[in-house]
Scaffold this motif. Structure first.
Motif, short mmCIF file in Angstrom:
data_model
loop_
_atom_site.label_atom_id
_atom_site.label_comp_id
_atom_site.label_asym_id
_atom_site.label_seq_id
_atom_site.Cartn_x
_atom_site.Cartn_y
_atom_site.Cartn_z
N GLY A 151 29.53 13.36 -33.89
CA GLY A 151 30.13 12.74 -35.07
C GLY A 151 30.60 11.31 -34.90
N LEU A 152 30.90 10.90 -33.65
CA LEU A 152 31.40 9.53 -33.42
C LEU A 152 30.37 8.65 -32.72
CD1 LEU A 152 35.09 10.28 -32.34
CD2 LEU A 152 34.25 9.55 -34.58
N LEU A 153 29.36 9.27 -32.11
CA LEU A 153 28.25 8.49 -31.54
C LEU A 153 26.98 8.65 -32.35
CD1 LEU A 153 28.58 9.09 -27.67
CD2 LEU A 153 29.57 7.27 -29.06
N GLY A 154 26.94 9.67 -33.21
CA GLY A 154 25.76 9.89 -34.05
C GLY A 154 24.56 10.40 -33.28
N LEU A 155 24.78 11.10 -32.16
CA LEU A 155 23.66 11.59 -31.38
C LEU A 155 23.02 12.79 -32.06
CD1 LEU A 155 24.95 11.48 -27.67
CD2 LEU A 155 23.98 9.66 -29.08
N ARG A 156 21.72 12.94 -31.89
CA ARG A 156 21.04 14.16 -32.28
C ARG A 156 21.42 15.23 -31.28
NH1 ARG A 156 17.47 9.81 -32.67
NH2 ARG A 156 16.69 9.41 -34.79
N ILE A 157 21.32 16.50 -31.67
CA ILE A 157 21.80 17.56 -30.78
C ILE A 157 21.01 17.61 -29.48
CG2 ILE A 157 20.41 19.28 -31.99
CD1 ILE A 157 23.75 19.74 -30.06
N PHE A 158 19.71 17.33 -29.52
CA PHE A 158 18.96 17.37 -28.27
C PHE A 158 19.34 16.19 -27.37
CE2 PHE A 158 16.07 14.54 -30.59
CZ PHE A 158 15.65 13.65 -29.61
N GLU A 159 19.80 15.09 -27.98
CA GLU A 159 20.26 13.95 -27.18
C GLU A 159 21.59 14.26 -26.52
OE1 GLU A 159 18.26 10.49 -30.05
OE2 GLU A 159 20.35 11.07 -30.31
N ALA A 160 22.49 14.89 -27.26
CA ALA A 160 23.81 15.23 -26.71
C ALA A 160 23.69 16.29 -25.63
CB ALA A 160 24.74 15.69 -27.82
N SER A 161 22.93 17.35 -25.91
CA SER A 161 22.81 18.43 -24.94
C SER A 161 22.01 18.01 -23.70
CB SER A 161 22.16 19.66 -25.58
OG SER A 161 20.86 19.35 -26.05
N GLY A 162 21.14 17.01 -23.87
CA GLY A 162 20.33 16.55 -22.74
C GLY A 162 21.01 15.49 -21.90
N ALA A 163 22.18 15.00 -22.33
CA ALA A 163 22.87 13.94 -21.60
C ALA A 163 23.48 14.48 -20.31
CB ALA A 163 23.95 13.32 -22.48
N HIS A 244 25.99 23.21 -39.04
CA HIS A 244 25.00 23.01 -37.98
C HIS A 244 25.18 21.62 -37.39
CE1 HIS A 244 22.59 20.60 -40.82
NE2 HIS A 244 22.90 21.52 -41.70
N PRO A 245 24.65 21.36 -36.19
CA PRO A 245 24.91 20.08 -35.50
C PRO A 245 24.49 18.85 -36.28
CG PRO A 245 24.05 21.69 -33.95
CD PRO A 245 23.95 22.32 -35.31
N HIS A 246 23.37 18.90 -37.01
CA HIS A 246 22.90 17.70 -37.71
C HIS A 246 23.88 17.27 -38.79
CE1 HIS A 246 20.07 14.66 -38.96
NE2 HIS A 246 20.14 15.08 -40.20
N ALA A 270 22.25 4.21 -35.97
CA ALA A 270 21.66 5.54 -36.09
C ALA A 270 20.26 5.62 -35.50
CB ALA A 270 21.62 5.97 -37.56
N ARG A 271 19.70 4.45 -35.16
CA ARG A 271 18.35 4.37 -34.60
C ARG A 271 17.30 4.94 -35.56
NH1 ARG A 271 18.91 7.86 -30.50
NH2 ARG A 271 21.08 8.25 -31.05
N HIS A 272 17.45 4.57 -36.84
CA HIS A 272 16.44 4.92 -37.83
C HIS A 272 15.36 3.85 -37.86
CE1 HIS A 272 19.54 7.46 -40.25
NE2 HIS A 272 18.88 8.21 -39.39
N ALA A 273 14.11 4.24 -37.76
CA ALA A 273 13.02 3.27 -37.77
C ALA A 273 12.87 2.62 -39.15
CB ALA A 273 11.72 3.94 -37.36
N ASP A 274 13.21 3.36 -40.20
CA ASP A 274 13.02 2.89 -41.57
C ASP A 274 14.37 2.86 -42.28
OD1 ASP A 274 12.36 2.56 -44.29
OD2 ASP A 274 10.44 3.59 -44.03
N PRO A 275 14.76 1.73 -42.88
CA PRO A 275 16.06 1.68 -43.58
C PRO A 275 16.15 2.66 -44.73
CG PRO A 275 14.72 -0.27 -44.07
CD PRO A 275 14.04 0.44 -42.94
#
Length: 304
Positions: A151-163, A244-246, A270-275
């Motif tokens: 919620g404060l870094l905006g990570l996707r769940i696979f990014e957070a769990s994989g850190a 859910h995490p998202h 948020a690292r979105h490729a498209d605005p």
């Protein structure tokens, strides 16, 4: 799941040209992107098998029928239908590029209209604060780290769990976390002090391994994260139809937009490729109080 090992598709995949086409297309992807693409292609191939359709001989009308099946039989949301159709379109486009097919049968298939607003419900500012408070008060130190990372870094769940602990470092005076996102792209995300403290609390005396652990002491996955978030929502008195995490990543984007952070900065964070993806999260984009006409008029006040 390996498409080439699926027994239900064995007869269909006796065609060596199809096997080569599938391998060539999936070879373009890595990590989770490959897994998701493979899963969506599997749905299409099974649908073809059930209707005695040869994928490399499919016609546009049959792919249109597949879209209707996703909409009317499987009852998928427009965004899900659009994503799965995109996988099929990309597969046939690869076939054309590799000279497996002369023309793509999916080239003129009509895409479903995706609503401009994201269907995912984010948390309100007060709800997010309540869950942060519940996570900070939890006896499980990984709860606060989980909520902070999502919620404060905006990570996707696979990014957070994989850190991992080894991913924490410093860059130009900032404490940062190395995050491996979609397409195996690595980025450095700065850690605000509160998030750093939450992560340090979760790590404790450990010097290696994953940052987030489940109740068994192993790496937390999305299922464990979902269970933890549901418990925290109950403890905080937050009633949501489906936690859910998202939802926390969604909250990360909407809260920044509501706070007045420029869309371009939110897109980068948020690292979105498209605005346009970021804009779908903006709940207040029709709020006339934020209309840029007022900003322009104030900027040019001396001349008006």
């Amino acid at each position: 799941m390996d498409i080439l090992a699926d027994q239900r598709l064995a007869s269909l995949l006796e065609d060596p040209m199809l096997r080569v086409a599938l391998a060539a297309h999936l070879g373009r992807y890595r990590g989770l992107s490959r897994i998701h693409t493979e899963s969506d292609l599997l749905i299409y191939l099974r649908w073809c098998t059930e209707r005695d359709i040869t994928p490399l001989a499919a016609r546009r009308v049959e792919i249109e029928m597949f879209v209707r099946w996703l909409q009317e039989v499987r009852r998928f949301k427009p965004s899900t239908v659009s994503r799965r159709l995109s996988v099929v379109i990309c597969f046939y486009r690869t076939c054309v590029i590799d000279a497996v097919l002369e023309h793509s049968p999916a080239e003129y298939v009509r895409r479903p209209t995706v609503p401009p607003e994201s269907p995912t419900l984010g948390l309100s500012h007060l709800q997010f604060e309540a869950i942060l408070t519940a996570a900070r008060s939890s006896t499980n130190p990984h709860d606060f780290a989980l909520v902070a990372m999502l919620g404060l870094l905006g990570l996707r769940i696979f990014e957070a769990s994989g850190a991992d602990i080894a991913d924490i470092g410093e860059e130009h005076g900032h404490r940062v976390l190395r995050v491996v996102g979609k397409g195996d792209k690595a980025v450095l995300t700065p850690l605000p002090p509160a998030v750093g403290r939450a992560i340090d609390r979760a790590i404790g005396d450990r010097t290696a391994g994953p940052i987030l652990l489940n109740s068994c002491g192993t790496r937390m996955d999305r299922h464990a994260a979902t269970r933890r978030l549901k418990r925290l929502a109950d403890a905080a008195g937050v009633r949501m139809p489906r936690m859910h995490p998202h939802m926390l990543r969604h909250t990360y984007v909407t809260t920044m937009l509501d706070a007045g952070v420029p869309l371009r900065d939110v897109q980068i964070a948020a690292r979105h490729a498209d605005p346009r993806t970021t804009m779908r999260y903006d709940r207040a984009r029709k709020n006339l109080d934020r209309h840029p006409n007022y900003i322009l008029a104030a900027f040019m006040a001396s001349g008006t």
